[in-house]
Enzyme design. Structure first.
Site, mmCIF file in Angstrom:
data_model
loop_
_atom_site.group_PDB
_atom_site.id
_atom_site.type_symbol
_atom_site.label_atom_id
_atom_site.label_comp_id
_atom_site.label_asym_id
_atom_site.label_seq_id
_atom_site.Cartn_x
_atom_site.Cartn_y
_atom_site.Cartn_z
ATOM 1 C CD GLU A 181 34.846 -28.245 -16.198
ATOM 2 O OE1 GLU A 181 35.272 -29.327 -16.599
ATOM 3 O OE2 GLU A 181 35.193 -27.157 -16.664
HETATM 4 C C1 LIG Z 1 35.469 -23.216 -6.259
HETATM 5 C C2 LIG Z 1 34.293 -23.420 -7.135
HETATM 6 C C3 LIG Z 1 34.247 -22.816 -8.383
HETATM 7 C C4 LIG Z 1 33.111 -22.959 -9.183
HETATM 8 N N1 LIG Z 1 33.034 -22.291 -10.362
HETATM 9 C C5 LIG Z 1 31.868 -22.301 -11.052
HETATM 10 C C6 LIG Z 1 31.695 -21.480 -12.209
HETATM 11 O O1 LIG Z 1 32.595 -20.759 -12.613
HETATM 12 N N2 LIG Z 1 30.494 -21.505 -12.832
HETATM 13 C C7 LIG Z 1 29.470 -22.287 -12.418
HETATM 14 O O2 LIG Z 1 28.422 -22.271 -13.020
HETATM 15 N N3 LIG Z 1 29.595 -23.111 -11.333
HETATM 16 C C8 LIG Z 1 30.768 -23.102 -10.642
HETATM 17 N N4 LIG Z 1 30.918 -23.903 -9.533
HETATM 18 C C9 LIG Z 1 29.821 -24.740 -9.124
HETATM 19 C C10 LIG Z 1 30.106 -26.207 -9.194
HETATM 20 O O3 LIG Z 1 30.033 -26.666 -10.496
HETATM 21 C C11 LIG Z 1 29.102 -26.849 -8.241
HETATM 22 O O4 LIG Z 1 29.623 -26.632 -6.956
HETATM 23 C C12 LIG Z 1 28.851 -28.281 -8.476
HETATM 24 O O5 LIG Z 1 28.113 -28.425 -9.643
HETATM 25 C C13 LIG Z 1 28.134 -28.972 -7.330
HETATM 26 O O6 LIG Z 1 27.053 -28.227 -6.856
HETATM 27 P P1 LIG Z 1 26.878 -27.982 -5.269
HETATM 28 O O7 LIG Z 1 28.163 -27.467 -4.753
HETATM 29 O O8 LIG Z 1 25.695 -27.150 -5.091
HETATM 30 O O9 LIG Z 1 26.689 -29.420 -4.687
HETATM 31 P P2 LIG Z 1 25.315 -30.230 -4.509
HETATM 32 O O10 LIG Z 1 24.596 -30.266 -5.789
HETATM 33 O O11 LIG Z 1 24.606 -29.701 -3.321
HETATM 34 O O12 LIG Z 1 25.839 -31.684 -4.227
HETATM 35 C C14 LIG Z 1 26.186 -32.121 -2.904
HETATM 36 C C15 LIG Z 1 26.715 -33.542 -3.000
HETATM 37 O O13 LIG Z 1 25.696 -34.402 -3.485
HETATM 38 C C16 LIG Z 1 26.195 -35.198 -4.547
HETATM 39 N N5 LIG Z 1 25.106 -35.472 -5.460
HETATM 40 C C17 LIG Z 1 24.207 -34.626 -6.002
HETATM 41 N N6 LIG Z 1 23.368 -35.271 -6.800
HETATM 42 C C18 LIG Z 1 23.721 -36.569 -6.798
HETATM 43 C C19 LIG Z 1 23.252 -37.758 -7.432
HETATM 44 N N7 LIG Z 1 22.216 -37.749 -8.245
HETATM 45 N N8 LIG Z 1 23.857 -38.923 -7.167
HETATM 46 C C20 LIG Z 1 24.900 -38.965 -6.316
HETATM 47 N N9 LIG Z 1 25.408 -37.885 -5.698
HETATM 48 C C21 LIG Z 1 24.818 -36.704 -5.926
HETATM 49 C C22 LIG Z 1 27.288 -34.366 -5.183
HETATM 50 O O14 LIG Z 1 28.246 -35.210 -5.822
HETATM 51 C C23 LIG Z 1 27.891 -33.677 -3.969
HETATM 52 O O15 LIG Z 1 28.861 -34.497 -3.395
HETATM 53 C C24 LIG Z 1 32.047 -23.761 -8.741
HETATM 54 C C25 LIG Z 1 32.115 -24.408 -7.507
HETATM 55 C C26 LIG Z 1 33.212 -24.227 -6.694
HETATM 56 C C27 LIG Z 1 33.248 -24.892 -5.357
#
Ligand SMILES: Cc1cc2nc3c(=O)[nH]c(=O)nc-3n(C[C@H](O)[C@H](O)[C@H](O)COP(=O)(O)OP(=O)(O)OC[C@H]3O[C@@H](n4cnc5c(N)ncnc54)[C@H](O)[C@@H]3O)c2cc1C
Length: 761
Positions: A452
Site C-alpha cells: 500500500e
Molecule cells: C507481501 C506483499 C503483499 C502484497 N499484496 C498485494 C496485493 O494483494 N495486491 C496488489 O495489487 N499488490 C500487492 N503487493 C504489491 C505492493 O503493493 C508493491 O510491492 C508495492 O507497490 C511496491 O512495488 P514493488 O515491490 O514492485 O517496488 P518498486 O516499485 O520496484 O519500488 C522499489 C523501491 O523504489 C522506491 N520508489 C519507487 N518509486 C519511487 C519514487 N518515485 N520516489 C522514491 N522512491 C520510489 C519504492 O519506495 C521502493 O522502495 C504486495 C506486495 C507484497 C510484498
C-alpha cells in the site's frame, strides 16, 4: 465521477492583462508543480483534515480538541470479547507458521462468525462495523497469526467488497456482497505487476472491448499480476487493467464529441475458473506465513457487467482506488503495525522485570529502561493516532495525506519498537519456536513497509508532495487557476497567498522569539501539557513558512528533491503524532499516571521535528535563500531548539509505566491478546510477571536482611528463599510465593528446543 480528457486551455482564448502575464511567468519559471492526470485523481480524492492547519502554519488546537476519539459500540466490543478472543485461542500460530497452511477449522470459524464481512452493511449480510472496530480486530488477530489474519485483512480492506459497496451497481451489490460477507467468495485485489509496482498506474494489464460471436459486447483480458495476497486461493479477483475500446462499442466520446478508444484504468471482477485465468502458484513472503502469489490471464473473456459500476464505471478505476485509499491506508497496515507494537509493549515491560541478571531485574538497568520507554511511548502515541484517524474516517473524513503518513510512520516506528523489544529479550528474542513472542512478527516487518505504498516513496514523494499542494491553503487553487488559465481566480489566490505569507512570517518570528508562548493553548487542557501546545504551535508556524518558501523558491523542482521532501514529511508526521497523543490524553480523562508517556511522546516528536528542520535548513537547494538558511538560519535554529528529546529522568518514568503488573499495565495493554497463563510464550510470561509483581514486598524483606548482613548475598533462588524462611526473614506463605514466582520466571525465560527429526525438514 466524470472524466475529462481535454486541456481547458485548448478550447479557451488566451487570457490577457497583468495577472495573465504573471501567470505566464510562473508557468515559465515552473513555480508550481505540474500535475499528471493520475496525480490529479490522487489529489482530488478525499479531504483536507486537521493536517491542513499544519500546512497553513497555524496549528488549530480548538479544531484538534473537537475531533472525535471514538470507542467501540457495544455490538463491536461484544464481537471483540467473543468471536475475536475465541479465534485467537483457536489459531495454532506456530503450526501455521511451520506448515504455511491455515486449517479448514480456522477458516470455517472466520467465515461462520462474519469476519470476512465486517465492512459490509448488515442489510447485505455483513457486520457493518466502523473502521475503528475493523482496525481493532485486525490489530488483535495479527498478533496471533499474520497468516490467519490475512483472510480478514484482505476481505476488509481495498478489495471487492469495499469497491462494490461504494461504486457497484445494485445487481453487483445484491449478488456479491452477501457471498463476500459469508466467505463463500474469498477475494483478492490485483493491481501490482512485474513492471508496475510503485508506479501502478503504468500497468500493462489490458482489457479489449469486442463483440463476441454471440453478438454480445464483452471484454478480453490479458494480464500478468504478482504479489497478490490470497491470490492462490481467491474465488474473486478485483483486477485493475487498462481498458481499450478500439471499435468504439461503448460509445464513449470526449468533450469535443470525438469517439474515445482509450478508456483508462478499470476495475473488473474476475471469477476463479474463468477460461484463460490461472492462479494457484505461491510466492513465499518473508515472515509469518501467508498466502500470496501471481495471477495469469490470457484472453480471459468477461461480461461488461463485471466492470465495477457497470459500463459507467469503465475508466474510473484509478479514481475509485485513490478515493478508497485516501482513508484505507490508515486502516489495515497501521493495525498490523500496532499488533507488533502492542506485543512489544506487553512483552518487553514484563520480560524486563521477569528476567534477572547481576542479582536484579534487567528492567532497572538504564540501557534496558531506555528501550522499554521508547516502546511504551511510541505505542501510546501510535495508538492515539490509530484511534484518532480511524474515528475521523468513521465520521466521514478521508484524509489522504494523513492516511499515507500514518501508514508510513506506523510501519516504520512499529518496526523500531519490535526491534527494540528483540534487543531487550536478546537470546530469547532470537530463538524461534512456539515460546518466542516477537520473532514471527519481527520477520514480517518488511512486508508492512512495502505494501500500500512502499515506505521510501511514501516518505520522499507522496506525503509532502501531495500535502504541499493539497493541504496548503492556496497552492492547489493557484495550480488549478494556472491550468485553467483563469486570471481572476489566479489573482485572488495569489493575493491571498501573499497576505498569508506576510502574516505568517510575522507570526513565526513572534513565536520564535517567545518560544511559542503566544501560540494559543486550548481552553481547559491539563496545565502540565501547555508546553507541548506552545512548542507545537511554534513548530507548525515554521513548517508553514518553510512550505511557502519551498513552493516559491523550488516549486516544481520539489518533486525530484526527495531527500528534502522526506524531511518535510518527517516534520509533518511527528507534529501530527504529537497532536494525536495530546488528544488521547485529554479524551482519556488526563490520567496522571500516563503523563510520562505523553511527555516522552511529545519531547521525542518535537526532537524529530527539530532534526527535520535542521536537515531542511542545511540542504536548502535554492540560490541566495539557501546560503542564508545554511549560514544564519541553521545556527539560529540550533540555538533555539524545539526540544532536546526526553530527559533520562522522564525516560525512566516512561519505562516504569509497564514494569508493574497493575491496573495501568493492563489498561495500556488492552490492545494485546492475553493468552491463558499456561500457554507457551506470552501466557507464561504474563504469569511470571504477575507473580513477580506480587512477590516484590517479599523480595524487599530479603534485600533488607541482606543489607543488614543477616542473610547471605545471592539472587532470589530457591536455596536463598529456604534460608530466608529458616532465618525468620519471611514466613512460609511468602516463601511459597517466591518459589512459585521463581518457577514461573524459569518457565517464562525457557526457549524452545527441537529434536533433530523435528529440526531438519
Ligand atoms: C507481501 C506483499 C503483499 C502484497 N499484496 C498485494 C496485493 O494483494 N495486491 C496488489 O495489487 N499488490 C500487492 N503487493 C504489491 C505492493 O503493493 C508493491 O510491492 C508495492 O507497490 C511496491 O512495488 P514493488 O515491490 O514492485 O517496488 P518498486 O516499485 O520496484 O519500488 C522499489 C523501491 O523504489 C522506491 N520508489 C519507487 N518509486 C519511487 C519514487 N518515485 N520516489 C522514491 N522512491 C520510489 C519504492 O519506495 C521502493 O522502495 C504486495 C506486495 C507484497 C510484498
Amino acid at each position: 465521477m466524470k472524466q475529462t480528457n481535454v486541456d481547458p486551455r485548448a478550447v479557451k482564448p488566451r487570457a490577457r492583462g497583468p495577472s495573465a502575464a504573471v501567470m505566464r511567468l510562473m508557468r515559465k519559471m515552473g513555480v508550481m508543480p505540474k500535475i499528471s492526470p493520475t496525480e490529479r485523481q490522487a489529489l482530488e480524492a478525499g479531504h483536507v483534515w486537521i493536517d491542513g492547519d499544519l500546512f497553513a502554519g497555524k496549528a488549530n488546537f480548538k479544531s484538534l480538541m473537537s475531533q472525535p476519539y471514538n470507542k467501540l459500540s457495544d455490538r463491536e466490543q461484544a464481537f471483540l470479547d467473543g468471536p475475536v478472543m475465541e479465534l485467537c485461542r483457536l489459531i495454532p500460530a506456530w503450526e501455521i507458521n511451520q506448515t504455511r497452511h491455515v486449517s479448514d477449522e480456522v477458516l470455517a470459524f472466520i467465515k461462520a462468525k462474519g469476519f470476512m464481512g465486517m465492512l459490509i452493511p448488515q442489510e447485505y449480510g455483513g457486520l457493518g462495523f466502523s473502521w475503528l472496530a475493523i482496525s481493532t480486530v485486525l490489530q488483535t488477530l495479527n498478533q496471533v497469526s499474520v497468516g490467519a489474519a490475512t483472510f480478514v485483512t484482505i476481505a476488509n480492506s481495498l478489495s471487492a467488497a469495499e469497491l462494490i459497496k461504494h461504486y457497484g451497481t445494485q445487481a453487483q451489490k445484491d449478488f456479491y456482497l452477501p457471498r463476500l460477507a459469508s466467505g463463500e467468495m474469498v477475494p483478492c485485489f490485483g493491481l501490482t505487476e512485474p513492471k508496475a509496482g510503485s508506479d501502478a498506474a503504468s500497468m500493462e494489464a489490458s482489457g479489449h472491448v469486442f463483440r463476441d460471436n454471440d453478438g454480445v459486447v464483452k471484454i478480453s483480458l490479458n494480464f500478468e499480476k504478482r504479489y497478490m495476497t490470497l491470490g492462490p486461493v481467491a474465488d474473486l479477483t478485483t483486477l485493475a487493467c487498462q481498458l481499450f475500446d478500439p471499435g468504439h462499442l461503448l460509445g464513449r466520446v470526449d468533450e469535443k464529441g470525438q469517439p474515445v478508444s482509450d478508456i483508462g484504468i478499470t476495475c473488473v471482477l474476475l471469477h476463479k475458473g474463468t477460461p484463460g485465468f490461472t492462479s494457484g502458484e505461491h510466492h513465499m513472503p518473508i515472515g509469518d506465513a501467508f498466502y500470496n502469489g501471481p495471477l495469469h490471464g490470457k484472453e480471459v473473456v468477461v461480461s461488461l457487467d463485471n466492470i465495477i459500476g457497470g459500463v459507467e464505471g469503465a475508466g474510473l478505476g484509478w479514481r475509485m482506488l485513490m478515493e478508497q485509499l485516501a482513508g484505507g491506508r490508515a486502516i489495515s497496515l497501521p493495525a498490523g503495525a500496532m499488533a507488533g507494537m502492542n506485543l512489544a509493549t506487553t512483552a518487553t515491560g514484563a520480560y524486563s522485570m521477569v528476567r534477572r541478571q547481576f542479582n536484579m531485574p534487567i528492567g532497572v538497568m538504564d540501557g534496558i529502561a531506555e528501550k522499554v520507554a521508547f516502546i511504551n511511548a511510541m505505542t501510546y502515541m501510535m495508538e492515539a493516532a490509530r484511534v484518532g484517524v480511524c474515528s475521523a474516517i468513521d465520521d466521514g473524513v478521508k484524509p489522504p495525506v494523513t492516511s499515507g503518513a500514518l501508514k508510513l510512520i506506523s510501519t516504520e516506528v512499529g518496526a523500531q519498537a519490535v526491534i527494540a523489544g528483540m534487543d531487550v529479550m536478546a537470546g530469547a528474542g532470537v530463538m524461534q519456536g512456539p515460546s518466542n513472542i516477537l520473532g514471527r512478527l519481527y520477520t514480517s516487518l518488511p512486508v508492512g513497509k512495502t505494501v500500500e505504498g512502499a515506505s521510501i516513496m511514501t516518505r520522499t514523494m507522496l506525503t509532502y508532495g501531495q500535502g504541499a499542494v493539497r493541504c496548503h491553503p492556496y497552492a492547489l487553487r493557484i495550480v488549478k487557476a494556472l491550468e485553467a488559465d483563469e486570471p481572476a481566480a489566479f489573482r485572488n489566490s495569489l493575493l491571498g497567498w501573499v497576505g498569508h505569507i506576510v502574516l505568517g512570517v510575522g507570526r513565526t518570528a513572534r513565536l520564535d522569539v517567545l518560544r511559542g508562548r503566544t501560540g494559543g493553548i486550548p481552553a481547559g487542557v491539563a496545565p502540565q501539557t501547555h508546553t507541548y501546545y506552545r512548542r507545537l504551535a511554534w513548530a507548525a508556524a515554521r513548517f508553514g513558512k518553510l512550505t511557502d518558501l519551498a513552493l516559491l523558491t523550488m516549486g516544481a523542482k520539489l518533486k525530484v528533491l526527495g531527500m528534502l521532501s522526506g524531511r518535510f514529511t518527517d516534520a509533518f508526521t511527528w507534529m501530527l503524532l504529537a497532536e494525536m497523543a495530546l488528544l488521547r490524553f485529554e479524551r482519556e480523562g488526563r490520567r496522571q499516571e500516563d503523563l510520562p508517556l505523553l511527555a516522552y511522546s511529545c519531547e521525542y516528536a518535537l526532537q524529530r521535528v527539530q532534526e527535520a528542520f535542521e536537515g531542511i535548513y542545511s540542504n536548502w537547494d535554492a540560490p541566495v535563500v539557501g546560503f542564508f538558511m545554511r549560514a544564519v538560519g541553521k545556527q539560529m535554529l540550533r540555538l533555539n531548539s524545539l526540544s532536546h528529546g526526553p530527559s533520562d529522568k522522564l525516560t525512566k518514568k516512561a519505562a516504569a509505566t509497564t514494569q508493574t503488573y497493575n491496573e495501568q499495565f493492563l489498561r495500556l495493554n488492552e490492545g494485546t491478546f492475553f493468552p491463558s497463563e499456561d500457554k507457551l510464550g506470552l501466557g507464561r510470561l504474563l504469569k511470571a510477571f504477575r507473580l513477580e509483581t506480587e512477590s516484590r514486598p517479599v523480595i524487599a524483606k530479603i534485600v533488607k536482611a541482606q543489607k543488614a548482613k543477616t542473610l547471605r548475598r545471592s539472587d532470589i533462588r530457591p536455596a536463598l528463599v529456604n534460608d530466608a524462611l529458616a532465618g525468620g526473614v519471611i514466613d512460609s506463605a511468602e516463601a511459597q510465593l517466591l518459589h512459585d514466582a521463581y518457577q514461573a520466571m524459569s518457565d517464562a525465560i525457557t526457549v524452545d528446543t527441537f529434536e533433530p527429526d523435528q529440526y531438519f525438514l
